[in-house]
Design an enzyme around this catalytic site. Structure first.
Site, PDB file in Angstrom:
ATOM      1  N   ASP A  64      22.651  47.610  68.429  1.00  0.00           N
ATOM      2  CA  ASP A  64      22.452  47.126  69.887  1.00  0.00           C
ATOM      3  C   ASP A  64      23.733  48.502  70.809  1.00  0.00           C
ATOM      4  OD1 ASP A  64      24.010  45.519  69.472  1.00  0.00           O
ATOM      5  OD2 ASP A  64      22.268  44.012  69.391  1.00  0.00           O
ATOM      6  N   ASP A  66      26.466  47.430  73.403  1.00  0.00           N
ATOM      7  CA  ASP A  66      27.219  45.799  73.894  1.00  0.00           C
ATOM      8  C   ASP A  66      27.779  46.748  75.359  1.00  0.00           C
ATOM      9  OD1 ASP A  66      25.428  44.000  72.783  1.00  0.00           O
ATOM     10  OD2 ASP A  66      26.954  43.748  71.667  1.00  0.00           O
ATOM     11  N   ASP A 156      35.932  38.108  68.619  1.00  0.00           N
ATOM     12  CA  ASP A 156      36.542  37.446  66.887  1.00  0.00           C
ATOM     13  C   ASP A 156      36.953  37.892  66.281  1.00  0.00           C
ATOM     14  OD1 ASP A 156      34.171  38.938  66.960  1.00  0.00           O
ATOM     15  OD2 ASP A 156      32.729  37.785  66.380  1.00  0.00           O
TER      16      ASP A 156
END
Ligand code: ATP
Ligand code: MG
Length: 452
Positions: A64, A66, A156
């Protein structure tokens, strides 16, 4: 107007021009590009970010796309008519573009605005805050907005903190993510221990990315996981279920499971793996491995995999453990009851949507019926909507070393036979009076045909 040029914090990034990174615009979803352009036209800065940039650089097709922006969720909503705000812990805006949904997030800032500023935040700054921590340091609410460099620092791993602009199509790298990608290294941004404490799910993400992308974790990222695994027990159960599906539904389930086991995280995800391992029978453990291998090869062939089948396999050792003290042959009622307890126990940990756990339990119960060699059980199983899954499961049990008296071969032959041959096979069945009595006793408490 290119608002990104005067964006605060942008000077902290190394910028890599398109000629150097080599990703082409054609590889990016048009919907995602439209979203970035619309935000820019409304006067905001916006970038493709995270997994999509990482995957494109690795030559993989992103799952996907983002987008990150300096527009606030409410402002994003105003730009896109077909959008809605989701999420509590992080506010995310889902923008619908045709059949695609693009996730748009506002740049996040640091939590401790007071500490960082060395003073109490102003009223305006306070309005930027919407965050809270638990006593253990876990982030509970997390809507603090900031500049792009802060947003990068809140992500992260270094390889997940790469931003791609739509105009010049350059990549902004704040944490040497590009070098880590080139050197195939997974590295947490900041102090890994602290970052795992803030959000223990990052430990599972570390394992998932390392295995899926063939990266090695640097020591600072990998070592704390062995000590902090227990923190995952405090993660939200629905989130753990989502992560479970990603861990085992991404095409690398077998290797991921091995890595989880190696790092001691399997015992945290599946509570039945807590007790001393001698309770877990070997074939049940082998079945898990075979089922995961099977799942991977189905995904490689673009075949669908059902979470219910995966779960039935992953929790099969737990069911065997529960049934352990009951001498075989087990009744359908015993299987149904133990199955329910296994599912309830697991769901307390990693939520399992009822329709999925219901189907997993049916697969288990059908094992009993497939083994019952009487006409009614055979007719019932054969017409059952989960017959195919249950039959595949039966084959896996045999492959894993369970002795089932050639039951798999019998069912294979039965399905291939024509009506006449099937009738002969049924006539040749051995006596069944004792089994029939048992079945009748057992069926009374089996899982109903529809979920309540
Ligand atoms: P994939 O979609 O392939 O699973 P991804 O990296 O895109 O990988 P997402 O869960 O879609 O993962 O998240 C998008 C981005 O948001 C990540 O790349 C990362 O920058 C950031 N992110 C997601 N989860 C976390 C987290 N728990 N902590 C910090 N940053 C996160
Ligand atoms: Mg993603």
């Amino acid at each position: 107007m290119n608002t990104s040029l005067r964006l605060p914090g942008i000077d902290k990034a190394i910028s890599i021009p398109q000629a150097e990174h080599g990703i082409s615009r054609k590889q990016v979803s048009e919907a995602a590009l439209r979203v970035v352009h619309a935000l820019e036209n409304a006067g905001f800065a916006a970038f493709l970010v995270g997994g999509c940039v990482r995957d494109l650089l690795l030559g993989l097709r992103p799952k996907d796309f983002d987008v990150a922006t300096n527009a606030r969720p409410e402002q994003i909503r105003r730009v896109f008519r077909r959008s809605r705000i989701i999420g509590r812990r992080f506010k995310i805006v889902h923008v619908r573009q045709g059949r695609e949904i693009i996730e748009v997030t506002t740049f996040r800032g640091h939590h401790q605005a007071e500490n960082r500023l060395g003073r109490k935040p102003s009223r305006e700054q306070s309005q930027n805050l919407d965050s809270a921590h638990s006593h253990a340091g876990m982030t509970l609410l997390d809507n603090v907005y900031g500049d792009i460099d802060e947003d990068a620092a809140r992500r992260d791993f270094t390889i997940n903190a790469l931003y791609c602009s739509a105009g010049r199509f350059e990549i902004l790298d704040f944490h040497d993510g590009l070098r880590d990608l080139r050197e195939r290294r997974l590295r947490m941004i900041g102090d890994a221990r602290e970052r795992y404490r803030e959000d223990p799910v990052r430990m599972l993400r570390a394992v998932r990315f390392a295995v899926k992308l063939g990266l090695s974790m640097d020591d600072a990222t990998g070592k704390p996981i062995r000590q902090l695994g227990q923190l995952l027990e405090s993660a939200a159960a629905p989130r753990l279920f989502d992560e479970l599906l990603k861990l085992f539904g991404g095409g690398h389930a077998e290797a991921t499971f091995r890595q989880l086991r190696e790092m001691g995280l399997d015992r945290i995800l599946f509570s039945h793996r807590h007790p001393s391992p001698q309770h877990i029978s070997d074939p049940a453990d082998r079945l898990v491995e075979l089922a995961l291998r099977n799942t991977d090869s189905r995904i490689a062939k673009d075949l669908p995999v059902t979470p219910a089948f995966l779960l039935a396999a992953l929790l099969w050792p737990a069911l065997q453990q529960r049934l352990g003290p009951m001498p075989p042959p087990r009744t359908l009622a015993q299987i149904a009851e133990c199955g329910e307890r296994v599912v309830v126990e697991q769901a307390a940990h990693t939520t399992i949507p009822r329709r999925i756990s219901f189907a997993s339990r049916q697969i288990w119960e059908l094992q009993h019926r497939l083994e019952c060699r009487n006409r009614r059980a055979i007719a019932f199983s054969h017409e059952h909507p989960r017959f195919r899954a249950a039959y595949d499961f039966l084959l896996l049990r045999e492959q894993s070393g369970e002795q089932l008296g050639g039951m798999g071969a019998w069912w294979t032959a039965f399905q291939q036979a024509d009506k006449g041959e099937q009738a002969t096979m049924l006539d040749e069945l051995p006596g069944r009076s004792a089994r029939k009595r048992r079945k009748r006793r057992g069926r009374r408490r089996a899982t109903p045909e529809r979920p309540a």
